[in-house]
Enzyme design. Structure first.
Site, PDB file in Angstrom:
ATOM      1  N   GLU A 170       0.856  -1.196   0.000  1.00  0.00           N
ATOM      2  CA  GLU A 170       0.000   0.000   0.000  1.00  0.00           C
ATOM      3  C   GLU A 170       0.888   1.241   0.000  1.00  0.00           C
ATOM      4  O   GLU A 170       1.545   1.550   0.988  1.00  0.00           O
ATOM      5  CB  GLU A 170      -0.909  -0.005   1.236  1.00  0.00           C
ATOM      6  CG  GLU A 170      -1.776   1.240   1.339  1.00  0.00           C
ATOM      7  CD  GLU A 170      -2.539   1.344   2.664  1.00  0.00           C
ATOM      8  OE1 GLU A 170      -2.809   0.308   3.307  1.00  0.00           O
ATOM      9  OE2 GLU A 170      -2.853   2.476   3.060  1.00  0.00           O
TER      10      GLU A 170
ATOM     11  N   ARG B 207       0.814  10.343   0.249  1.00  0.00           N
ATOM     12  CA  ARG B 207       1.134  11.396   1.217  1.00  0.00           C
ATOM     13  C   ARG B 207       2.425  12.084   0.857  1.00  0.00           C
ATOM     14  O   ARG B 207       2.872  12.968   1.560  1.00  0.00           O
ATOM     15  CB  ARG B 207       1.342  10.799   2.613  1.00  0.00           C
ATOM     16  CG  ARG B 207       0.090  10.388   3.264  1.00  0.00           C
ATOM     17  CD  ARG B 207       0.398   9.805   4.627  1.00  0.00           C
ATOM     18  NE  ARG B 207      -0.469   8.684   4.843  1.00  0.00           N
ATOM     19  CZ  ARG B 207      -0.438   7.894   5.892  1.00  0.00           C
ATOM     20  NH1 ARG B 207       0.459   8.092   6.833  1.00  0.00           N
ATOM     21  NH2 ARG B 207      -1.278   6.911   5.988  1.00  0.00           N
TER      22      ARG B 207
ATOM     23  N   LYS C 147     -11.061  -1.456   6.196  1.00  0.00           N
ATOM     24  CA  LYS C 147      -9.886  -1.173   7.014  1.00  0.00           C
ATOM     25  C   LYS C 147     -10.429  -0.627   8.338  1.00  0.00           C
ATOM     26  O   LYS C 147     -11.243   0.294   8.320  1.00  0.00           O
ATOM     27  CB  LYS C 147      -9.039  -0.130   6.287  1.00  0.00           C
ATOM     28  CG  LYS C 147      -7.998   0.586   7.118  1.00  0.00           C
ATOM     29  CD  LYS C 147      -7.150   1.477   6.217  1.00  0.00           C
ATOM     30  CE  LYS C 147      -6.221   2.353   7.048  1.00  0.00           C
ATOM     31  NZ  LYS C 147      -5.135   2.937   6.250  1.00  0.00           N
TER      32      LYS C 147
HETATM   33  C1  3PG Z   1      -2.110   4.271   7.851  1.00  0.00           C
HETATM   34  O1  3PG Z   1      -1.840   5.232   7.219  1.00  0.00           O
HETATM   35  O2  3PG Z   1      -2.836   3.357   7.453  1.00  0.00           O
HETATM   36  C2  3PG Z   1      -1.588   4.222   9.229  1.00  0.00           C
HETATM   37  O3  3PG Z   1      -1.197   5.514   9.598  1.00  0.00           O
HETATM   38  C3  3PG Z   1      -0.455   3.300   9.417  1.00  0.00           C
HETATM   39  O4  3PG Z   1      -0.380   3.174  10.770  1.00  0.00           O
HETATM   40  P1  3PG Z   1       0.978   2.797  11.511  1.00  0.00           P
HETATM   41  O5  3PG Z   1       2.021   3.790  11.025  1.00  0.00           O
HETATM   42  O6  3PG Z   1       0.649   2.973  12.962  1.00  0.00           O
HETATM   43  O7  3PG Z   1       1.319   1.390  11.141  1.00  0.00           O
END
Ligand code: 3PG
Length: 203
Positions: A41, A45, A128
């Site tokens: 994924e 960003r 999700k």
């Molecule tokens: C996302 O963008 O799906 C989450 O911010 C990922 O979360 P994590 O950095 O806590 O794994």
């Protein structure tokens, strides 16, 4: 089994990738796939995220999707870049309807009963759970899974190698998402090691 479920069942962990340097994209994807995590994924960003998707798509065995897709324009950009699935942090009707119309496997974020009901009204039942830990963690997802017994989830947000097994033990959880497998600045060798450790969680 629908397409998003197939993707969710390919590996126990979906790496959530925030790639600043496009030139590192291919090596990071190769390391993740070599470690056994083939569903990637790429979050929209960073400035180069669409180019990262294109480059990662060249890696054999990689199934590359776009994450942090929050509106129709980003959906269109991600589709044009070759994203094979779409993840969003939340669910709006404009984005949900456009994603469904496009036919691409779609994993929208939900955090509560109302979100899930809105998704189900659109015919969705794979979500999700985000932000998983901050939204109440495992007790919250267990409670939501009682009324919404037909739904499947990929909890993401605040999950680590240490906490992933307790999430994966839950029946409605098909996989978890996390950024811990590709930390900023990690070498490809380190990413491959973290990926293979994460891939073994499903064994
Ligand atoms: C996302 O963008 O799906 C989450 O911010 C990922 O979360 P994590 O950095 O806590 O794994």
């Amino acid at each position: 089994m629908n397409d998003i479920e197939k993707i969710m069942r390919m590996a126990p962990v979906i790496p959530v990738l925030v790639i600043e340097d496009v030139s590192e994209a291919r090596a990071i994807a190769e390391a993740l796939v070599a470690g056994g995590l083939n569903v990637l994924e790429v979050t929209l960003r960073t400035e180069g995220a669409l180019e990262v998707i294109k480059r990662m798509n060249l890696v054999k065995g990689a199934i590359v999707g776009a994450g942090t897709v929050t509106n129709k324009n980003q959906l269109e950009d991600a589709l044009a870049a070759g994203a094979e699935f779409i993840v969003s942090p939340g669910l709006t009707e404009p984005l949900g309807n456009a994603a469904i119309k496009s036919g691409i496997p779609f994993l929208p974020g939900v955090a509560n009963a109302g979100d899930i009901m809105r998704g189900m009204d659109m015919g969705l039942d794979h979500f999700k759970f985000f932000p998983a830990t901050a939204s109440g963690g495992i007790p919250a997802l267990k409670a939501l899974s009682a009324p919404f017994y037909e739904c499947k989830f990929c909890p993401t947000g605040g999950i680590s190698y240490e906490t992933a097994p307790s999430w994966l033990d839950l029946d409605p959880v098909l996989c978890v998402g996390g950024s811990w497998v590709a930390p900023k600045g990690a070498s490809p060798a380190e990413i491959e090691r973290l990926a293979s450790e994460a891939a073994s969680l499903g064994a």
